[in-house]
Structures are given as structure tokens and as C-alpha cells.
Design an enzyme around this catalytic site. Structure first.
Site, mmCIF file in Angstrom:
data_model
loop_
_atom_site.group_PDB
_atom_site.id
_atom_site.type_symbol
_atom_site.label_atom_id
_atom_site.label_comp_id
_atom_site.label_asym_id
_atom_site.label_seq_id
_atom_site.Cartn_x
_atom_site.Cartn_y
_atom_site.Cartn_z
ATOM 1 N N GLU A 1 0.713 7.841 0.243
ATOM 2 C CA GLU A 1 -0.006 8.824 -0.601
ATOM 3 C C GLU A 1 0.886 9.944 -1.110
ATOM 4 O O GLU A 1 0.567 10.573 -2.110
ATOM 5 C CB GLU A 1 -1.170 9.433 0.191
ATOM 6 C CG GLU A 1 -2.385 8.552 0.185
ATOM 7 C CD GLU A 1 -3.630 9.269 0.716
ATOM 8 O OE1 GLU A 1 -4.460 8.581 1.316
ATOM 9 O OE2 GLU A 1 -3.755 10.496 0.545
ATOM 10 N N CYS B 1 13.808 8.809 11.684
ATOM 11 C CA CYS B 1 13.321 8.192 12.924
ATOM 12 C C CYS B 1 14.413 8.186 13.992
ATOM 13 O O CYS B 1 14.130 7.965 15.160
ATOM 14 C CB CYS B 1 12.812 6.788 12.648
ATOM 15 S SG CYS B 1 13.864 5.893 11.549
ATOM 16 N N GLY C 1 -0.710 5.631 13.553
ATOM 17 C CA GLY C 1 -0.994 4.720 12.440
ATOM 18 C C GLY C 1 -0.568 3.299 12.772
ATOM 19 O O GLY C 1 -1.329 2.340 12.572
ATOM 20 N N GLY C 2 0.641 3.150 13.297
ATOM 21 C CA GLY C 2 1.166 1.813 13.621
ATOM 22 C C GLY C 2 0.315 1.122 14.667
ATOM 23 O O GLY C 2 -0.014 -0.057 14.561
ATOM 24 N N GLU D 1 7.428 0.057 12.882
ATOM 25 C CA GLU D 1 8.518 0.886 13.417
ATOM 26 C C GLU D 1 7.960 2.288 13.494
ATOM 27 O O GLU D 1 7.533 2.844 12.481
ATOM 28 C CB GLU D 1 9.719 0.777 12.471
ATOM 29 C CG GLU D 1 10.963 1.356 13.060
ATOM 30 C CD GLU D 1 11.443 2.551 12.279
ATOM 31 O OE1 GLU D 1 11.228 3.677 12.776
ATOM 32 O OE2 GLU D 1 12.014 2.362 11.202
ATOM 33 N N SER E 1 3.823 6.727 11.812
ATOM 34 C CA SER E 1 3.479 7.344 13.093
ATOM 35 C C SER E 1 3.049 6.302 14.130
ATOM 36 O O SER E 1 2.595 5.204 13.775
ATOM 37 C CB SER E 1 2.327 8.331 12.886
ATOM 38 O OG SER E 1 1.163 7.626 12.483
ATOM 39 N N LYS F 1 0.904 -1.155 0.000
ATOM 40 C CA LYS F 1 0.000 0.000 0.000
ATOM 41 C C LYS F 1 0.936 1.195 0.000
ATOM 42 O O LYS F 1 1.599 1.497 0.983
ATOM 43 C CB LYS F 1 -0.874 -0.015 1.253
ATOM 44 C CG LYS F 1 -2.208 0.661 1.115
ATOM 45 C CD LYS F 1 -2.257 2.141 1.189
ATOM 46 C CE LYS F 1 -2.102 2.926 2.419
ATOM 47 N NZ LYS F 1 -2.046 4.379 2.156
HETATM 48 P P1 NAP Z 1 1.368 7.714 9.005
HETATM 49 O O1 NAP Z 1 0.353 8.769 9.113
HETATM 50 O O2 NAP Z 1 1.493 6.795 10.138
HETATM 51 O O3 NAP Z 1 1.063 6.909 7.653
HETATM 52 C C1 NAP Z 1 1.876 5.825 7.214
HETATM 53 C C2 NAP Z 1 1.046 4.913 6.331
HETATM 54 O O4 NAP Z 1 0.082 4.227 7.125
HETATM 55 C C3 NAP Z 1 0.265 5.640 5.258
HETATM 56 O O5 NAP Z 1 0.190 4.800 4.129
HETATM 57 C C4 NAP Z 1 -1.090 5.812 5.887
HETATM 58 O O6 NAP Z 1 -2.134 5.900 4.948
HETATM 59 C C5 NAP Z 1 -1.235 4.518 6.670
HETATM 60 N N1 NAP Z 1 -2.075 4.683 7.844
HETATM 61 C C6 NAP Z 1 -1.943 5.587 8.833
HETATM 62 N N2 NAP Z 1 -2.882 5.410 9.779
HETATM 63 C C7 NAP Z 1 -3.621 4.346 9.381
HETATM 64 C C8 NAP Z 1 -4.745 3.678 9.923
HETATM 65 N N3 NAP Z 1 -5.320 4.081 11.059
HETATM 66 N N4 NAP Z 1 -5.256 2.630 9.249
HETATM 67 C C9 NAP Z 1 -4.710 2.238 8.067
HETATM 68 N N5 NAP Z 1 -3.655 2.843 7.509
HETATM 69 C C10 NAP Z 1 -3.100 3.882 8.147
HETATM 70 O O7 NAP Z 1 2.799 8.333 8.763
HETATM 71 P P2 NAP Z 1 3.304 9.425 7.726
HETATM 72 O O8 NAP Z 1 2.239 9.831 6.785
HETATM 73 O O9 NAP Z 1 4.539 8.860 7.196
HETATM 74 O O10 NAP Z 1 3.708 10.654 8.611
HETATM 75 C C11 NAP Z 1 2.854 11.235 9.556
HETATM 76 C C12 NAP Z 1 3.577 11.361 10.868
HETATM 77 O O11 NAP Z 1 4.171 10.118 11.201
HETATM 78 C C13 NAP Z 1 4.767 12.320 10.864
HETATM 79 O O12 NAP Z 1 4.373 13.652 11.097
HETATM 80 C C14 NAP Z 1 5.608 11.771 11.969
HETATM 81 O O13 NAP Z 1 5.176 12.254 13.210
HETATM 82 C C15 NAP Z 1 5.377 10.282 11.922
HETATM 83 N N6 NAP Z 1 6.477 9.523 11.259
HETATM 84 C C16 NAP Z 1 7.412 8.964 12.037
HETATM 85 C C17 NAP Z 1 8.428 8.239 11.456
HETATM 86 C C18 NAP Z 1 9.463 7.592 12.285
HETATM 87 O O14 NAP Z 1 10.196 6.770 11.777
HETATM 88 N N7 NAP Z 1 9.564 7.904 13.525
HETATM 89 C C19 NAP Z 1 8.508 8.073 10.092
HETATM 90 C C20 NAP Z 1 7.528 8.670 9.297
HETATM 91 C C21 NAP Z 1 6.503 9.399 9.912
HETATM 92 P P3 NAP Z 1 -2.387 7.282 4.195
HETATM 93 O O15 NAP Z 1 -1.267 7.411 3.220
HETATM 94 O O16 NAP Z 1 -3.681 7.061 3.534
HETATM 95 O O17 NAP Z 1 -2.442 8.349 5.234
#
Ligand code: NAP
Length: 522
Positions: free
Chosen positions: A186, A300, A243-244, A263, A240, A183
Site C-alpha cells: 500500500e 531485515c 503478517g507472515g 521472510e 512483519s 499484491k
Molecule cells: P506487513 O504489515 O507485514 O505487510 C506486508 C504486506 O502483507 C502488505 O501488503 C500487507 O497488506 C500484507 N499483510 C499484512 N498482514 C496481512 C494479513 N493478516 N493478511 C493478508 N495480508 C497481510 O509489513 P510492512 O507493512 O512492510 O511493515 C510493517 C512492519 O513489518 C514494520 O514495522 C516492521 O516491523 C516489519 N517489517 C519487517 C521486515 C523485515 O524484513 N524484517 C521488512 C518489512 C517490514 P497491507 O498493505 O494492506 O497492510
């Protein structure tokens, strides 16, 4: 060329009415192609094809699997500048960084190809029978790792190549013998499509079964449908905590729960020990400013928490750090991440006892402004909101009154990917409780240097206790990442010629095995 499609196995597919666009975070402009969101039928077909492909793919030869992985790396390189330009355009990252990440992605694939070709990764353990053992005979037992089944991979926003479509999760899952459904993130829809085509071209060239790889576009509902599908057996995720954790909970609510290797966030605490800090506080301040702003702080392993005991040297460090961050700006990966950076950073700045110097104004567009803030150890210990990750070029300096307070900080931390000790050997022995406390909290513990930079090699552990990851035993970087997508099976009293080659008496593959307690290739 990009078509804005999903791939259900090797079939391009995009019937849904709902579409997505990707954007250039530098100027906010949309790319021309619209990407169809996968519908329920497409999701089900992708998983069904993966389930069918698993029948054949789980038992193809190591050589064939390794050739497939090598071919993916070659096909990615063959995409040339089109891939680099698209990944830069969709992430705002400079060409040098994307070229480096492409090299890392291809090296990871080749590293897993070598691992699979060599064969010992299955961890074969053989305990031969003792028929005359009293009071009961000992059976013949032979154990090895086998693939787990179709794996869903969620691409990460901050590594459009190395932690995305053909990144470490996909490479390790395919290496273990599992079909993969990606997947895509986006933010990188075009990058994801180009790399997906490279994977499918490699699959065709090396004769892999249809359905060994599929890719679907879509938002949260698409990801959720995939995780809930009974044909899916494991999930790899980088992103995030929210999300995780949501995907982990979803996977555990299934009738058959499955592992989610997520992660997630980390503030990567660094402890500045007095003797080492005294040697060159100004230089250390500069070095940490470089680490905090690397990749606009979107790693990260970004050092989000610095801890030291009140001293003149700590003041010099703090000033040098603030000077190094002053005026540092950069485009963030997407508009949501830029907005979230300012929102979380400003909320932290408003917490009791938090002081800061420097410009806090929001910069234009998706530009982040780097900043450091200072807080006392007592305020930090009292307030869990100060322990949360601020994803971006920001770090919090915690000033302790004593070494004992440092011990409390280390003991009170949440799980982390890394912990760093800026220290002399003498500092370490003088502060062994800090070291012991920190070791309990992290997946990787560094002696000097900065936490940014993750070597891809067998001894790397890139994971950590929750909330850094959902399972502290496993890494998402390095060859041992393969064990996330395998499970052990023991064969008891099995006819030798019907055993997998890895477990047969004569060791026809010549791999390392543990035979009656002895590591041997014979
Ligand atoms: P994210 O919001 O967690 O999204 C990552 C992936 O998971 C995307 O494909 C997202 O879909 C999907 N997703 C998120 N929530 C979901 C849910 N409830 N059910 C199903 N799928 C879900 O992360 P991100 O877009 O990369 O970044 C957002 C925030 O994450 C950042 O501001 C940061 O705080 C954190 N982040 C942390 C790290 C780290 O390694 N520490 C790395 C990257 C990001 P969509 O594309 O449709 O949203």
C-alpha cells in the site's frame, strides 16, 4: 504515466468503489492518483487467467522464459527517472539508494535469466534401469524440478523495487515457469503500477501467455482472498512476523494447504569477542552505528542485538556507538512504520533493567531518532520481550558477566536471518560453544563486518529458522530462491522421446545432470 489501476492479465481494471492513495512520508502529502481496490471478481479473474496461462507458460522454452526476464529488466530501466522519482516519493528513500536498488532488481532478473537459459537448475537426476538385478529388477527413474503453479507475491515496504513487484520473489517464480499475481504494498502504489506496466510490456514483446502476470491493489482482505483461492499454489512474502504468520496460518487452513515462503523479522545478533573488540573498540562502535542507521534501520539485517562481556573495551565500544547514533535521524518508510518504531522502542525501554542514554523524544512527522539501550545478560535471558525486533535505527547492547553467559544468550535466541561474530580466529576457537549455538539459530553466519548488505549470488542464504522465516530450508535471495516455487517429479520407465528434454538419454540441452551418481554433462 500512472492511472491508479489494477492489471488483470494485461487488462487495466479498476471498477471498485473503494480506493487507496499513497503518501510521501517526508511531508505526509498524498499523491494525486487514487488506486481502485480490487473486487472479488477481479481477484478471481486474475487467478483464473494465471491458471490458464500456466498451461502454456510451464512448458515454454528456457530461452523464451529467459528473454522475458531480460526484457522486464530492460523495460524497468526504460522507465527512467519517472520510476526513481516515484519510488523516492513513496518511500522517503534517497535517489542513490533507489537507483542502487533498481540496479539490483535488474541484475536479479538477468541472473535468473542466465540460470534458466543454462538449464541445469532443474536438478536432473537419472538412475538407469538394471533389468537383471536380483531379486527384483531396478526400474529406470528420472527426476527433475517442475514449476508449482500460480504464485502470489506480497511486495515489501522496505524495498520498493528489489523485494517488491519485480523483485526476487517474482523473478524466481517466473523463472521457474509460474505465473505471478502481485499484491502491491500500500505504500508504493504508483511504483508498483509503473513496474507492473514494465512487466506487461515485456510479456507482450516476448509473446508470453495472457495472465502470466497480474497485479491487484488492496488491503488485507484482498491478500487473504488471493491466498485462499484454490488456483494459487504458493506465496512469497516479506514483511512483519504478524503478517507472515497470518498468511502462513491461512494457507495451512485451506482444503489444499500451500507453502508460504515468508521472510519476517530478525534482530541479527552480533557477538563482540574480547580479543577482536580490544583491537579497536572505538572504530567498531562507529562501524556498528553506521550499520544501525543505514536506511534508517529499515533492513531485515539491521544489527538489533549486540552482545559482549563486561570490559573497558566494551565500555569504549558502547560510548562510541552511542556517540555515533546521537543526533542521527531519518524519515521512515511510512507513518505506520514510524509510529510502530516509537511504540515498540519505548515499550522496550520501559522493561526492567533496560538503561539508555540520549534523546528519546519523538521527532517531527515520520522521522525516527536513532538510539541504543543497555541491559544485563541476566535481565535479557529472563525477558522474551527483549528478544523482539524493533524495526528502525535501534540496537540493544547486552552486557555479560562471563563468556559462559554469552553461550547462554546464543543458545536462548530465536531463529535469525544472520548472526555475526566480531572475532579473531583465536576468539572463535576459545568460544566454540557460542559459535555452535549461534550456527543453530541463523541462516547466515558472518565473521567480522556488519550484517547489513545482502549479496545476490548463488551461495547466499537469506532465510533462517522461525520466526526469521516460515521455512528455514529456503532463501529469498540468490539463485537457489527458485526452488521455493518448484517441486520434484520422478518419471519411471518413461519412453525416452516423451520425457522432458532435460531427462532424455542424449541430454539434448547439454545441462549438468547426476547420472547413476556421477555429475556429468554427457
Ligand atoms: P506487513 O504489515 O507485514 O505487510 C506486508 C504486506 O502483507 C502488505 O501488503 C500487507 O497488506 C500484507 N499483510 C499484512 N498482514 C496481512 C494479513 N493478516 N493478511 C493478508 N495480508 C497481510 O509489513 P510492512 O507493512 O512492510 O511493515 C510493517 C512492519 O513489518 C514494520 O514495522 C516492521 O516491523 C516489519 N517489517 C519487517 C521486515 C523485515 O524484513 N524484517 C521488512 C518489512 C517490514 P497491507 O498493505 O494492506 O497492510
Amino acid at each position: 504515466m500512472i492511472n491508479g489501476t489494477n492489471f488483470i492479465g494485461s487488462t487495466p481494471s479498476g471498477q471498485g468503489e473503494e480506493t487507496l492513495f499513497s503518501y510521501n512520508p517526508v511531508d505526509g502529502s498524498a499523491f494525486a492518483e487514487s488506486f481502485a481496490v480490487a473486487g472479488t471478481d477481479e481477484i478471481n479473474q486474475a487467478v483464473d487467467k494465471a491458471v490458464s496461462a500456466f498451461q502454456a507458460y510451464q512448458s515454454i522454452s528456457n530461452q523464451a522464459k529467459a528473454d522475458f526476464l531480460d526484457a522486464i529488466a530492460d523495460e524497468i530501466m526504460a522507465l527512467g527517472d519517472e520510476l526513481v522519482e516515484r519510488a523516492c516519493g513513496e518511500s522517503g528513500l534517497p535517489a542513490g539508494r533507489i537507483q542502487g536498488e533498481r540496479g539490483r532488481t535488474c541484475n536479479q532478473l538477468k541472473m535468473f535469466a542466465s540460470l534458466v537459459r543454462e538449464g541445469s537448475w532443474v536438478e536432473a537426476i537419472i538412475d538407469t534401469a538394471i533389468p537383471d538385478r536380483a531379486p527384483v529388477p531396478k526400474p529406470d527413474l528420472r527426476m527433475m524440478q517442475i514449476p508449482i503453479g500460480p504464485v502470489v507475491v506480497f511486495g515489501a515496504s522496505n524495498f520498493p523495487l528489489a523485494f517488491s513487484t519485480a523483485g526476487g520473489d517474482t523473478a524466481s517464480a517466473l523463472a521457474a515457469g509460474n505465473p505471478v499475481i502481485v499484491k502491491g504494498h500500500e505504500s508504493h502504489l504508483g511504483t508498483n503500477e509503473l513496474v507492473s506496466k514494465a512487466i506487461l510490456a515485456a510479456a507482450a514483446k516476448t509473446g508470453m501467455p495472457e495472465g502470466v502476470y497480474s497485479m491487484v491493489n488492496g488491503g488485507i482482505p484482498v491478500g487473504q482472498q488471493l491466498v485462499k483461492h484454490p488456483g494459487v499454489k504458493a506465496v512469497g512474502f516479506t514483511g512483519s512476523l504478524r503478517g507472515g504468520r497470518a498468511l502462513f496460518d491461512l494457507a495451512n487452513q485451506r482444503e489444499e494447504p500451500i507453502p508460504v515462503y515468508a521472510e519476517m523479522g530478525s534482530i541479527n545478533p552480533t557477538f563482540l569477542m574480547p580479543e577482536k573488540l580490544g583491537e579497536d573498540p572505538e572504530g567498531l562502535g562507529k562501524s556498528f552505528a553506521g550499520s544501525v542507521t543505514l536506511g534508517v534501520g529499515q533492513f531485515c539485517t539491521n544489527p538489533g542485538l549486540l552482545v559482549g562481556v563486561k570490559s573497558e573495551a566494551l565500555d569504549t565500544f558502547s560510548k562510541s556507538l552511542a556517540d555515533g547514533l546521537a543526533g542521527a535521524t531519518g524519515t521512515m518508510l511510512n507513518a505506520k512504520i514510524a509510529e510502530s518504531y516509537y511504540q515498540h522502542r519505548d515499550a522496550l525501554l520501559n522493561e526492567a533493567g533496560v538503561a539508555h542514554e540520549g534523546n528519546t523524544e519523538k521527532a517531527e512527522g515520520n522521522t525516527a531518532r536513532a538510539l541504543t539501550a543497555i541491559v544485563s545478560a541476566s535481565a535479557f535471558l529472563e525477558n522474551p520481550r527483549l528478544h523482539e525486533e524493533i524495526f528502525g535505527p535501534f540496537t540493544l547492547l547486552v552486557v555479560c558477566d562471563s563468556a559462559a553467559e554469552m553461550e547462554l544468550i546464543a543458545a536462548g535466541l530465536q531463529g535469525q536471518l544472520t548472526g555475526t561474530l566480531v572475532a579473531t580466529e583465536n576468539d572463535l576457537t576459545q568460544n566454540d560453544t557460542v559459535v555452535k549455538n549461534l550456527q543453530q539459530k541463523v541462516g547466515r553466519i558472518l565473521f567480522n563486518g556488519v550484517p547489513t548488505g545482502v549479496e545476490v549470488c548463488p551461495a547466499m542464504h537469506h532465510g533462517g529458522p522461525y520466526p526469521a522465516s516460515t521455512n528455514a530450508k529456503y532463501t529469498s535471495v540468490g539463485t537457489t530462491a527458485i526452488s521455493r516455487f518448484t517441486r520434484p517429479v520422478s518419471y519411471q520407465n518413461w519412453p525416452d522421446r516423451l520425457l522432458p528434454a532435460e531427462l532424455q538419454r542424449d541430454n539434448p540441452l547439454g545441462i549438468w545432470r547426476l547420472v547413476n551418481g556421477e555429475r556429468t554433462k554427457s
